[in-house]
Structure formats: C-alpha cells, structure tokens
Write a protein that holds these residues in place. Structure first.
Motif: not given
Length: 458
Positions: A297-326
């Motif tokens: 949240r802090q990363a997104g709101w700081w960027a927005l109030l600094a003038g960003a045109a949007g934002h990207s979110y990421g999750n360490n388990n989601v970006w790599q689509m991790w499962t216990t088999a990997r």
C-alpha cells in the motif's frame, strides 16, 4: 482493541455517514488498450474517448508459461474482480521460458530460435490474451525476459531475430487489447543491446501498425528514461523501485522520471512484492522477514501522490505461479492460488477506485502544501492538489499528524474526510471554511495505520 473496532467506534461518532467506494461490476473496465494514447499534457494515459486510464497492473510474469487454461480463467477472473485492468506477463518467461515446455508440453520456440516461434505454444498465449480481454483486462505483454536479449550466455536474440519476433507478435496481436513492454528486468548496457531493443520495437510497430503503446521495464530507477529517452517508440516511462528495502520512498522514482524530457507518463512497473523477502538479494537475509500489504500500500500511495499515471502490484507467489511441485524462486512459500487473496491485491483495487473517483488526472504533486509533518522516513507524508484547487489529497503512511494551509482550497467552504486504504472506506468528519492553518490528526497511528485526507470544495 482491533483497528476494525477502532474504526467502527470512531465512525459511529461522526455526524456524517460512512461512505464506501462503489463495488466493481463485471465489464466495468472495458477500456480498449489498442486505442490508448498519451494525454496531451504527457502525464497520464487516455482511452479513445479521452477518459483518463488509470493503469493498475498485476504482475503475472509466468502466466503464459506455467498455467493451463482452467488456471488462466481462475486467475483472470480473480484479478478482474479485484479491480485490476492490466496483467503484466512474459512470452519468453524468466524461469525456464525457453528450455521448459508450457502446461501442454509445447516449447515457446522451435529449436530455440526466436525467428521460428512455435504455433502450438502461441495458441495458448492467444487463449490467455483473449480471455483477459473478455474480462476487461489489457495484457501488458513482454515479448522476452531480459536475459534472452542482453549480452551473455543465455542470449538468443540478435538484431535480425529481434525484429522478426517483434513483427510476429505485432501481427498476431494487432487487434488485441494490450500494451507492449520491452526490457524484462534489464537495462540497456551497450550500443549492441540498444540495437536489439530498437529492432524489436521496430518489429512490433511494423506488425501492429502502431496500434499499441510501448514501454520498457528496466532494473532500477530512472534507467529507461536515461537510456531510452530519445527512443521515438517509447510512449511512457516505467521504473522499478524493486524489493531492496522496507520504507523506500517509491515517489522518488516517479519524481525523477517526471523531470525527464521529453515529458511522458510514469509508472512503477515493479515495486516491492507482497510476500517477497525484504532485500532478497542480500546474503544472510532472514527469509521470515517479508514485505506485507502495509508495504505494498505504501509503495502505491507514495507513487500516486508523486504523480504516477498508475501502479503495478506484485505477489512473490503469484508472479511465478508457484506450486509445491515446483522449485521456489526467491523464497516462494505459498501456492499461487492461495496467495491470490493476500490483502495487498484487494487494496490495490481500492487505490485505483479512489484515484478514478477523485479525478487523478488533474492532480499535481504539491509537497509544499505540508507546512508541518514528517517529510522523510517511513512516515513520510505526500500531498497533491487538483489543478483547479477544488481538491487536496494527503497520504500519511503511519497516521502521523500534519498541518496544511486551508487557503489552498478554492471556494469559501470545503468538506473534509478520511479515506482508509486498508478497507476502501471513507469517513466525512467536517465542513470547514477555506482559510487559516489547520492541523490534522488521523484516526489511528503506527505501522499499518495509513490514512488519506481528502479536502473537497463545496
């Protein structure tokens, strides 16, 4: 007492009611990225009807490579419901993208040659792109992760094959709802590498007829703007504030690129991921110390109030689509399907809804509005003001008090309210005259107790 109870008790004491941002509706985000362009002022993106487009991306780098069709559908449905409108994914993915097949046993390239893409692999990419578009999601499509085009032992691209591959993608997805993103966590380090990137961009433009915007995902701050600022194909700057430290002010990256010429919109394409170890590349890091939703949240709101045109979110388990088999990368520890519901993703949707509801395209960063308050460190307060003066937005990441000059609000009277970025809830607490100096004390304070003040003239 928990924060929820504290909020409820405080809200009941207000004379005004509790205001929730409107929920998402299926099909509410049907913006056509094929028709996106840069606004005339060079600060944000707009759709064909000149409606400002707030870029809110989820990072799903491995989606094409690791998910089957049923999983693609489940993932996209979840992200559309939570309010994302862009999905960042890579054709030639970072983790085994050219050496391991996808879920259907298809390699991305024939004989490992980028000049001969495998049609079977791309039929699955077609499916994911089409299903995303049907959910109202644009694809932020990266042709290749950086290791495959930069100088090194894994390099497979040269100038000729880069243009061929770019043209292939451009033609194949000419009518799709997408945005091209070159780079892939890499910087241009030599004239040779620059020629390869220029060739890939040239191929994309040749293939899609210039229908789609192009950006570049670098490693670090301000590098795309410095190294590629003269590139005519570059439509908006993308930085990477990354995962190095807790409480690193992402707004500094946005401010840096907003100062660059030519003027272009600025977006943080990879801030700290929810669930990733803090300072992941440091030797001896504690794997139990991970970024959480407070950090995202802090990363997104700081960027927005600094003038960003949007934002990207990421999750360490989601970006790599991790499962216990990997094998986990960078300490992945929970199956991606479970991590979809980590709170930071939902709160990213609140960020977008707030920005759109309060006409973000008319904001200007105005740190000078803060007469007193924390201006550095984890509690750093950021402020923005609408160009017409009818609205002021102030973000306090730890609920620390601050002081403003009310004379900066146009109109004789204005309404004052607190917005809770954790739950997407707004509380109007006062109507006040627009003159004099006033101190504001958020409803709660401490780590994880961030608040947004909204002053709106009547």
């Amino acid at each position: 007492m928990t924060i929820k109870k504290d909020i409820s008790r405080w809200a009941l004491s207000c004379t005004a009611g509790l205001l929730l941002l409107a929920p998402w509706h299926q099909g509410a985000a049907q913006e056509k990225a094929a028709e996106l362009r840069v606004a005339q002022n060079g600060r944000h993106l707009v759709a064909a009807d000149d409606v400002p487009f707030f870029y809110l991306a989820d990072t799903a780098w491995a989606m094409f490579h690791r998910l089957n069709r049923e999983e693609v559908d489940a993932y996209l449905k979840d992200r559309a419901k939570k309010g994302f409108n862009v999905i960042q994914a890579v054709v030639l993915a970072e983790l085994g993208g050219i050496t391991e097949p996808n879920s259907y046993g298809d390699m991305a390239l024939l004989d490992g040659n980028p000049a001969t893409p495998n049609p079977a692999y791309f039929r699955h990419v077609d499916y994911a792109v089409r299903r995303a578009n049907e959910q109202g999601l644009a694809i932020g499509l990266l042709p290749s992760w950086g290791r495959y085009w930069r100088d090194g032992k894994e390099q497979i691209f040269d100038v000729e094959s880069a243009e061929i591959f770019g043209e292939y993608l451009g033609k194949r997805y000419r009518h799709a709802n997408l945005i091209w993103i070159l780079g892939g966590d890499s910087n241009v380090r030599s004239a040779k590498e620059r020629k390869i990137i220029d060739a890939m961009a040239r191929g994309l433009r040749k293939g899609d007829g210039g229908r789609h915007l192009i950006s570049f995902h670098p490693r670090g701050p301000g590098l795309a703007s410095k190294q590629l600022g003269d590139a005519k194909w570059l439509d908006f700057y993308m930085s990477q504030s990354s995962h190095a430290a807790r409480d690193l002010d992402t707004g500094l990256y946005i401010e840096h690129d907003r100062r660059m010429q030519p003027r272009r919109p600025v977006i943080d394409g990879e801030p700290r991921y929810e669930g990733i170890p803090v300072g992941f590349y440091n030797q001896g890091h504690d794997p139990r110390l991970r970024f959480d939703d407070t950090d995202t949240r802090q990363a997104g709101w700081w960027a927005l109030l600094a003038g960003a045109a949007g934002h990207s979110y990421g999750n360490n388990n989601v970006w790599q689509m991790w499962t216990t088999a990997r094998e986990p990368a960078i300490g992945a520890n929970r199956p991606w399907i479970e991590a979809l519901d980590d709170p930071g993703a939902r709160q990213a949707g609140y960020l977008r809804r707030f920005a759109e509801a309060h006409d973000f395209a008319n904001w200007e960063p105005r740190q000078d509005l803060i007469l007193d308050g924390s201006l550095s460190g984890p509690a750093k307060i950021r402020a923005a003001r609408a160009r017409d003066g009818h609205r002021i937005i102030v973000y306090s990441p730890r609920g620390e008090p601050f002081t403003l000059d009310l004379g900066e609000v146009n109109g004789a009277m204005h309404n004052q309210s607190w917005f809770d970025p954790r739950y997407g809830v707004s509380y109007k607490f006062r109507t006040e005259q627009s003159h004099g100096i006033q101190a504001f004390v958020p409803p709660s304070s401490g780590r994880g107790q961030d608040w947004v003040l909204v002053l709106e003239s009547q």
